[in-house]
Design a protein around this motif. Structure first.
Motif, PDB file in Angstrom:
ATOM      1  N   THR A 141      -3.164  -3.731  -3.113  1.00 42.54           N
ATOM      2  CA  THR A 141      -3.941  -4.626  -3.875  1.00 42.54           C
ATOM      3  C   THR A 141      -2.936  -5.656  -4.416  1.00 42.54           C
ATOM      4  OG1 THR A 141      -4.910  -4.694  -6.152  1.00 42.54           O
ATOM      5  CG2 THR A 141      -3.142  -3.167  -6.284  1.00 42.54           C
ATOM      6  N   PHE A 142      -3.567  -7.002  -4.654  1.00 43.35           N
ATOM      7  CA  PHE A 142      -2.602  -8.045  -5.126  1.00 43.35           C
ATOM      8  C   PHE A 142      -3.413  -9.141  -6.032  1.00 43.35           C
ATOM      9  CE2 PHE A 142      -3.973  -8.857  -0.580  1.00 43.35           C
ATOM     10  CZ  PHE A 142      -4.434 -10.256  -0.778  1.00 43.35           C
ATOM     11  N   GLU A 143      -2.544  -9.706  -6.800  1.00 46.60           N
ATOM     12  CA  GLU A 143      -3.341 -10.990  -7.267  1.00 46.60           C
ATOM     13  C   GLU A 143      -2.533 -12.208  -6.258  1.00 46.60           C
ATOM     14  OE1 GLU A 143      -3.459 -13.745 -11.197  1.00 46.60           O
ATOM     15  OE2 GLU A 143      -2.136 -11.744 -11.244  1.00 46.60           O
ATOM     16  N   TRP A 144      -1.136 -12.264  -6.347  1.00 50.79           N
ATOM     17  CA  TRP A 144      -0.315 -13.063  -5.433  1.00 50.79           C
ATOM     18  C   TRP A 144      -0.029 -12.245  -4.151  1.00 50.79           C
ATOM     19  CZ3 TRP A 144      -1.014 -17.658  -7.073  1.00 50.79           C
ATOM     20  CH2 TRP A 144      -1.006 -18.135  -8.462  1.00 50.79           C
ATOM     21  N   PRO A 145      -0.401 -12.820  -2.993  1.00 54.72           N
ATOM     22  CA  PRO A 145      -0.186 -12.051  -1.863  1.00 54.72           C
ATOM     23  C   PRO A 145       1.252 -11.585  -1.777  1.00 54.72           C
ATOM     24  CG  PRO A 145      -1.351 -13.990  -1.381  1.00 54.72           C
ATOM     25  CD  PRO A 145      -0.994 -14.337  -2.762  1.00 54.72           C
ATOM     26  N   ALA A 146       2.253 -12.255  -2.228  1.00 52.91           N
ATOM     27  CA  ALA A 146       3.945 -11.599  -2.007  1.00 52.91           C
ATOM     28  C   ALA A 146       3.824 -10.610  -3.109  1.00 52.91           C
ATOM     29  CB  ALA A 146       4.872 -12.791  -2.194  1.00 52.91           C
ATOM     30  N   SER A 147       3.115 -10.290  -3.877  1.00 51.06           N
ATOM     31  CA  SER A 147       3.422  -9.346  -4.845  1.00 51.06           C
ATOM     32  C   SER A 147       2.387  -8.166  -4.838  1.00 51.06           C
ATOM     33  CB  SER A 147       3.480  -9.805  -6.394  1.00 51.06           C
ATOM     34  OG  SER A 147       4.460 -10.867  -6.535  1.00 51.06           O
ATOM     35  N   ARG A 148       2.625  -7.261  -3.786  1.00 53.52           N
ATOM     36  CA  ARG A 148       1.668  -6.472  -3.550  1.00 53.52           C
ATOM     37  C   ARG A 148       1.920  -4.917  -4.333  1.00 53.52           C
ATOM     38  NH1 ARG A 148       3.044  -8.957   0.612  1.00 53.52           N
ATOM     39  NH2 ARG A 148       4.203  -7.269   1.516  1.00 53.52           N
ATOM     40  N   THR A 149       0.923  -3.931  -4.400  1.00 59.63           N
ATOM     41  CA  THR A 149       1.195  -2.654  -4.887  1.00 59.63           C
ATOM     42  C   THR A 149       0.371  -1.820  -4.280  1.00 59.63           C
ATOM     43  OG1 THR A 149      -0.148  -2.910  -6.691  1.00 59.63           O
ATOM     44  CG2 THR A 149       2.341  -3.265  -7.174  1.00 59.63           C
ATOM     45  N   GLY A 150       0.252  -0.548  -4.444  1.00 57.40           N
ATOM     46  CA  GLY A 150      -0.768   0.367  -3.761  1.00 57.40           C
ATOM     47  C   GLY A 150       0.067   1.425  -2.934  1.00 57.40           C
ATOM     48  N   SER A 151      -0.417   2.435  -2.362  1.00 62.10           N
ATOM     49  CA  SER A 151       0.466   3.545  -1.525  1.00 62.10           C
ATOM     50  C   SER A 151       0.894   2.905  -0.150  1.00 62.10           C
ATOM     51  CB  SER A 151      -0.767   4.608  -1.154  1.00 62.10           C
ATOM     52  OG  SER A 151      -1.751   4.264  -0.435  1.00 62.10           O
ATOM     53  N   THR A 152       0.230   1.783   0.394  1.00 60.66           N
ATOM     54  CA  THR A 152       0.955   1.301   1.620  1.00 60.66           C
ATOM     55  C   THR A 152       0.867  -0.394   1.415  1.00 60.66           C
ATOM     56  OG1 THR A 152      -1.367   1.265   2.616  1.00 60.66           O
ATOM     57  CG2 THR A 152       0.036   3.057   3.070  1.00 60.66           C
ATOM     58  N   PRO A 153       1.548  -0.841   0.524  1.00 66.39           N
ATOM     59  CA  PRO A 153       1.233  -2.377   0.318  1.00 66.39           C
ATOM     60  C   PRO A 153       1.813  -3.375   1.384  1.00 66.39           C
ATOM     61  CG  PRO A 153       3.530  -1.449  -0.792  1.00 66.39           C
ATOM     62  CD  PRO A 153       2.705  -0.165  -0.040  1.00 66.39           C
ATOM     63  N   ASP A 154       2.481  -2.658   2.380  1.00 62.64           N
ATOM     64  CA  ASP A 154       2.732  -3.578   3.513  1.00 62.64           C
ATOM     65  C   ASP A 154       2.279  -3.570   4.694  1.00 62.64           C
ATOM     66  OD1 ASP A 154       4.795  -4.684   2.009  1.00 62.64           O
ATOM     67  OD2 ASP A 154       6.326  -3.229   2.510  1.00 62.64           O
ATOM     68  N   GLU A 155       0.857  -2.466   4.859  1.00 69.42           N
ATOM     69  CA  GLU A 155       0.326  -2.434   5.722  1.00 69.42           C
ATOM     70  C   GLU A 155      -0.297  -3.360   6.329  1.00 69.42           C
ATOM     71  OE1 GLU A 155      -2.884   1.215   7.516  1.00 69.42           O
ATOM     72  OE2 GLU A 155      -1.804   1.533   5.783  1.00 69.42           O
ATOM     73  N   LEU A 156      -0.922  -4.328   5.704  1.00 70.46           N
ATOM     74  CA  LEU A 156      -1.659  -5.273   5.808  1.00 70.46           C
ATOM     75  C   LEU A 156      -1.040  -6.595   5.981  1.00 70.46           C
ATOM     76  CD1 LEU A 156      -4.871  -4.910   3.448  1.00 70.46           C
ATOM     77  CD2 LEU A 156      -4.631  -4.042   5.849  1.00 70.46           C
ATOM     78  N   THR A 157       0.306  -6.770   6.101  1.00 68.04           N
ATOM     79  CA  THR A 157       1.052  -8.197   6.166  1.00 68.04           C
ATOM     80  C   THR A 157       0.465  -8.666   7.579  1.00 68.04           C
ATOM     81  OG1 THR A 157       3.052  -7.051   7.211  1.00 68.04           O
ATOM     82  CG2 THR A 157       2.912  -7.300   5.045  1.00 68.04           C
ATOM     83  N   ALA A 158       0.544  -8.411   8.769  1.00 70.25           N
ATOM     84  CA  ALA A 158       0.273  -8.969   9.903  1.00 70.25           C
ATOM     85  C   ALA A 158      -1.371  -9.527   9.932  1.00 70.25           C
ATOM     86  CB  ALA A 158       0.343  -7.969  10.906  1.00 70.25           C
ATOM     87  N   VAL A 159      -2.093  -8.776   9.223  1.00 70.05           N
ATOM     88  CA  VAL A 159      -3.525  -9.018   9.085  1.00 70.05           C
ATOM     89  C   VAL A 159      -3.734 -10.124   8.179  1.00 70.05           C
ATOM     90  CG1 VAL A 159      -5.982  -8.263   8.663  1.00 70.05           C
ATOM     91  CG2 VAL A 159      -4.144  -6.723   9.679  1.00 70.05           C
ATOM     92  N   ALA A 163      -5.369 -13.844   8.579  1.00 69.34           N
ATOM     93  CA  ALA A 163      -6.445 -14.383   7.714  1.00 69.34           C
ATOM     94  C   ALA A 163      -6.044 -15.947   7.232  1.00 69.34           C
ATOM     95  CB  ALA A 163      -6.756 -13.397   6.956  1.00 69.34           C
ATOM     96  N   GLY A 164      -4.551 -16.074   7.081  1.00 61.01           N
ATOM     97  CA  GLY A 164      -4.289 -17.201   6.356  1.00 61.01           C
ATOM     98  C   GLY A 164      -3.421 -17.205   4.948  1.00 61.01           C
ATOM     99  N   LEU A 165      -3.118 -15.960   4.819  1.00 61.75           N
ATOM    100  CA  LEU A 165      -2.307 -15.689   3.629  1.00 61.75           C
ATOM    101  C   LEU A 165      -0.975 -15.441   4.097  1.00 61.75           C
ATOM    102  CD1 LEU A 165      -4.929 -12.855   2.119  1.00 61.75           C
ATOM    103  CD2 LEU A 165      -4.424 -15.067   0.925  1.00 61.75           C
TER     104      LEU A 165
END
Length: 240
Positions: A141-159, A163-165
């Protein structure tokens, strides 16, 4: 997984777009795989409000509910319909001024045994959030893409990058972050959200109630004064 990017969602900024309204007043769009619209509304405790044809009527129902009372209601109208995506049918729930997709308890229940994705804006300020749940667990979850939380905050970085983020900082000036969030949601769900899809859908409506206050068992007072003296008191609810 689809190859959607922010460029595919430029339509949300059109002055005639449904989302011009959504971004002005606030919205939440929630996508859940493998459950029916009526089941989603049941899980979130919504009181059935019939069916409406298209987003214009959904907006009318929202405004009648929000502005028709003497005081601003804590409940809100959600409209849900079925769309095709990765792995089968998904239910899409759209609200204006609501927060269904940002309530952890509801999203955990909706995503039990499946996947749920939501994104939102509160309008005005704005504050924009993205949530990805898997099997009842908040993964990213995030408000700002560089400040993510959750159980796997870095799993989506490539995706996110595709997408443009930018998961490490600010996006390029020519990238629309909200459009990129739409693209990220499509990559996770396979559901291509178009203005035509939203404007022509048949929505099952429900009135989602105010979120109940969390139960509490005790209050802890922990104070250290200027002399280093500590006062620690735990007050049980049944003693107050």
């Amino acid at each position: 997984m689809t190859s959607a990017t922010a460029a595919d969602y430029g339509w949300i900024r059109s002055s005639s777009s449904l989302f011009a309204y959504a971004l002005e007043v606030g919205y939440t769009l929630t996508l859940v795989r493998g459950i029916l619209p009526e089941e989603l509304l049941r899980v979130v405790g919504a009181e059935p409000r019939g069916v409406c044809e298209g987003s214009n009527e959904l907006i009318e129902q929202h405004e009648a509910h929000a502005y028709g009372a003497e005081e601003w209601p804590e409940s809100f109208i959600a409209g849900a319909f079925t769309g095709r995506g990765e792995g089968g049918d998904w239910t899409l729930a759209l609200e204006f001024g609501g927060d269904l997709g940002t309530r952890p308890r509801l999203m955990e229940a909706l995503s039990a045994g499946t996947r749920a994705v939501s994104h939102s804006s509160n309008g005005g300020k704005p504050m924009d959030f993205f949530h990805w749940y898997e099997n009842g667990e908040l993964r990213t979850t995030f408000e700002w893409p560089a400040s993510r939380t959750g159980s796997t905050p870095d799993e989506l970085t490539a995706v996110m990058r595709e997408a443009g983020l930018n998961p490490t900082g600010d996006e390029a000036p020519d990238v629309d972050r909200k459009a990129a969030v739409f693209a990220l949601a499509e990559r996770l769900t396979g559901v291509q959200v178009t203005e035509q899809l939203l404007t022509e859908a048949e929505y099952g409506m429900g009135e989602v109630p105010e979120e109940p206050a969390e139960e509490w068992e005790s209050v802890t007072i922990d104070i250290t004064d200027a002399h280093g003296e500590r006062t620690y008191v735990r007050l049980r609810r049944d003693r107050l």
